[in-house]
Design an enzyme around this catalytic site. Structure first.
Site, mmCIF file in Angstrom:
data_model
loop_
_atom_site.group_PDB
_atom_site.id
_atom_site.type_symbol
_atom_site.label_atom_id
_atom_site.label_comp_id
_atom_site.label_asym_id
_atom_site.label_seq_id
_atom_site.Cartn_x
_atom_site.Cartn_y
_atom_site.Cartn_z
ATOM 1 N N ARG A 141 0.640 31.073 -35.053
ATOM 2 C CA ARG A 141 1.183 31.800 -36.208
ATOM 3 C C ARG A 141 0.159 32.083 -37.306
ATOM 4 O O ARG A 141 0.496 32.025 -38.489
ATOM 5 C CB ARG A 141 2.365 31.046 -36.832
ATOM 6 C CG ARG A 141 3.484 30.689 -35.857
ATOM 7 C CD ARG A 141 4.568 29.953 -36.617
ATOM 8 N NE ARG A 141 5.378 29.091 -35.779
ATOM 9 C CZ ARG A 141 6.627 29.356 -35.401
ATOM 10 N NH1 ARG A 141 7.204 30.463 -35.745
ATOM 11 N NH2 ARG A 141 7.302 28.504 -34.657
ATOM 12 N N LYS B 102 16.770 32.060 -35.398
ATOM 13 C CA LYS B 102 15.420 32.262 -34.863
ATOM 14 C C LYS B 102 14.380 31.751 -35.862
ATOM 15 O O LYS B 102 14.648 31.622 -37.052
ATOM 16 C CB LYS B 102 15.173 33.755 -34.605
ATOM 17 C CG LYS B 102 16.122 34.354 -33.568
ATOM 18 C CD LYS B 102 15.674 34.028 -32.152
ATOM 19 C CE LYS B 102 16.711 34.429 -31.141
ATOM 20 N NZ LYS B 102 17.774 33.453 -30.957
ATOM 21 N N ASP B 103 13.162 31.516 -35.336
ATOM 22 C CA ASP B 103 12.055 31.071 -36.186
ATOM 23 C C ASP B 103 11.851 32.045 -37.346
ATOM 24 O O ASP B 103 11.996 33.256 -37.175
ATOM 25 C CB ASP B 103 10.749 31.033 -35.380
ATOM 26 C CG ASP B 103 10.803 30.014 -34.266
ATOM 27 O OD1 ASP B 103 10.251 28.925 -34.453
ATOM 28 O OD2 ASP B 103 11.407 30.306 -33.214
ATOM 29 N N LYS B 104 11.475 31.501 -38.510
ATOM 30 C CA LYS B 104 11.227 32.373 -39.666
ATOM 31 C C LYS B 104 9.894 33.104 -39.502
ATOM 32 O O LYS B 104 9.850 34.320 -39.476
ATOM 33 C CB LYS B 104 11.227 31.557 -40.969
ATOM 34 C CG LYS B 104 10.920 32.420 -42.196
ATOM 35 C CD LYS B 104 10.785 31.593 -43.464
ATOM 36 C CE LYS B 104 10.582 32.482 -44.684
ATOM 37 N NZ LYS B 104 9.266 33.145 -44.707
ATOM 38 N N ARG B 105 8.802 32.333 -39.361
ATOM 39 C CA ARG B 105 7.482 32.975 -39.294
ATOM 40 C C ARG B 105 7.248 33.512 -37.881
ATOM 41 O O ARG B 105 6.507 32.943 -37.081
ATOM 42 C CB ARG B 105 6.395 31.994 -39.721
ATOM 43 C CG ARG B 105 5.060 32.689 -39.923
ATOM 44 C CD ARG B 105 4.037 31.854 -40.667
ATOM 45 N NE ARG B 105 2.713 32.435 -40.590
ATOM 46 C CZ ARG B 105 2.311 33.517 -41.250
ATOM 47 N NH1 ARG B 105 3.128 34.164 -42.040
ATOM 48 N NH2 ARG B 105 1.076 33.968 -41.110
#
EC number: 5.4.99.27
Length: 441
Positions: free
Chosen positions: A30, A88-91
């Site tokens: 990320r 879902k994942d933020k980043r």
């Protein structure tokens, strides 16, 4: 080869090994939002009729709850009318289906949010819900790898070969299940199962963790030592909203420690007992691997579950393996139609027998787990009868390797794989990277 040392934070959540003994890539995730792409796989096909408008949502660097809150505000509707199949994942760059009850497709033209794309798919008589989700496709870039592209490729090929030989990776619960910076949820759950709500509340409100900011640690330490919640509220950061809500309850209702949990959102207070079950499950899974028992070949006494219509493990359909059925069961396992399981223990769980059963009962004994305690009389909504979960995450990552344009002199790799719902991408990535989860991103 010496087994690689597992980071301390993973040991705290019951994971004390890697299933592969290959070198780790290192690297990090990320660095850019687009380095983590997630696309939902569902079994839905939308039509033209129904009160639910179904949309495809693609969002970049947005938390799911924050997005639905913002969307409801713009449309001037209750957030309860918006449904998703999974958070879902933020980043990350994520694509998923959402439904909105009783709204016209033209209303969607009002939505102009940065890094958000909404596409109307059709209408339905039922909302999008968790049961619609089969799994997720991941395209993940690992950057900042110190080895050359050629060395990186060799490491990946060796790890991939091990993963394919063992049929996948252990289906551990990753740090997200326990709280990344502050792995306290399972400890709170343990205290709840033991009937000690005072200890549970104080752990959640006031147990400082090394990775927290200094002022947060100091605020927690003060409340831990003094139980002065009124004074504590003056120093607790506003972002610790859940802890502050519990302290406010305890100021108004002294000693009502179980009641303090009732001010939390349902999905949070249910998570405590679930995290404790996950910790026990991780411990049992590690012990099975240490004992040299395969995760993709059943032995007598194992409990297997079967594939549902979506091809996913269905923990509600189980069978115990006997000497008469072991060969037939292993044929089903080989063809992905049955799966070996381990328990998420509760007050009504089926346990294995034979060697797997010995491992399960040994861990419960070592941890002094009282199964009756999962029937939480003081707070029935936290109770759990338990279930079983497949021990192996069947995964076959494809990869590409190249030079890392963001970090000159370093390498990168792009991994692509699909996972069933309820499983963590980091559980796969840990076998390849072998780094501290807190340093992964």
């Amino acid at each position: 080869m010496q087994p690689m040392e597992v980071p301390e934070i993973e040991k705290q959540i019951g994971i004390n090994l890697y299933s592969t003994n290959t070198e780790g890539l290192g690297g990090r995730l990320r660095q850019e939002v687009e380095d983590f792409i997630v696309k939902e796989i569902t079994n839905r096909e939308e039509g033209k009729d129904g009160r639910y408008l179904v949309l495809e949502l693609t969002k970049r660097d947005w938390d799911t709850h924050h997005f639905t809150r913002t969307l409801a505000k713009i449309l001037q509707i209750s957030q309860k009318r918006i449904s998703v199949a999974g958070t879902k994942d933020k980043r990350a760059l994520t694509t998923q289906k959402i439904s909105i009850f009783d709204i016209d497709a033209l209303e969607i033209e009002k939505i102009h949010l940065k890094d958000v794309e909404l596409k109307v798919l059709g209408r339905s008589r039922k909302s999008v819900e968790l049961g619609d989700l089969w799994g997720n496709e991941f395209i993940i870039t690992i950057r900042d790898i110190s080895s050359s592209p050629e060395e990186t490729r060799t490491i990946l090929e060796k790890t991939n070969s091990k993963v394919l030989t063992q049929g996948g990776v252990p289906n551990f619960f990753g740090v997200q299940r326990f709280g990344s910076v502050r792995s306290v949820t399972h400890l709170v759950g343990k205290a709840i199962v033991e009937g000690n709500f005072e200890k549970a509340a104080m752990l959640y409100i006031a147990e400082p963790f090394p990775e927290e900011p200094e002022e947060t640690k100091a605020a927690r330490q003060f409340v831990k030592e003094t139980r002065d919640f009124k004074e504590g509220l003056k120093t607790y950061p506003l972002r610790l909203g859940h802890e502050r809500a519990m302290m406010n309850h305890l100021i108004s209702n002294p000693e009502d420690y179980s009641g303090a949990f009732s001010v939390l959102p349902k999905n949070l207070y249910r998570m405590f007992v679930h995290a404790y079950q996950s910790y026990i499950y991780n411990m049992i899974l590690c012990r099975r691997i240490e004992s040299g028992i395969s995760l993709n070949r059943a032995v007598e006494g194992d409990i297997v579950c079967f594939r549902n219509e979506a091809g996913l493990p269905d923990s509600s359909k189980t069978e115990k393996v006997t000497s008469e059925t072991v060969n037939a069961m292993n044929r089903l396992i080989k063809h992905g139609r049955a799966f070996i399981t381990a328990p998420l223990p509760g007050f009504n769980t089926e346990f294995a027998s034979g060697v797997p059963g010995e491992i399960e009962s040994k861990i419960l004994k070592e941890l002094r787990v009282s199964l009756e305690g999962f029937n939480v009389e003081e707070f029935p909504e936290m109770s759990s009868k338990g279930t079983r979960r497949e021990v192996l995450l069947q995964v076959e990552p494809k990869f590409e390797v190249g030079e890392d344009e963001l970090n000159p002199g370093k390498s990168k790799t792009v991994l692509e794989f699909m996972l069933p719902k309820g499983s963590y991408a980091t559980t796969v990535l840990r076998e390849y990277m072998k780094v501290d989860p807190l340093q992964m991103s």
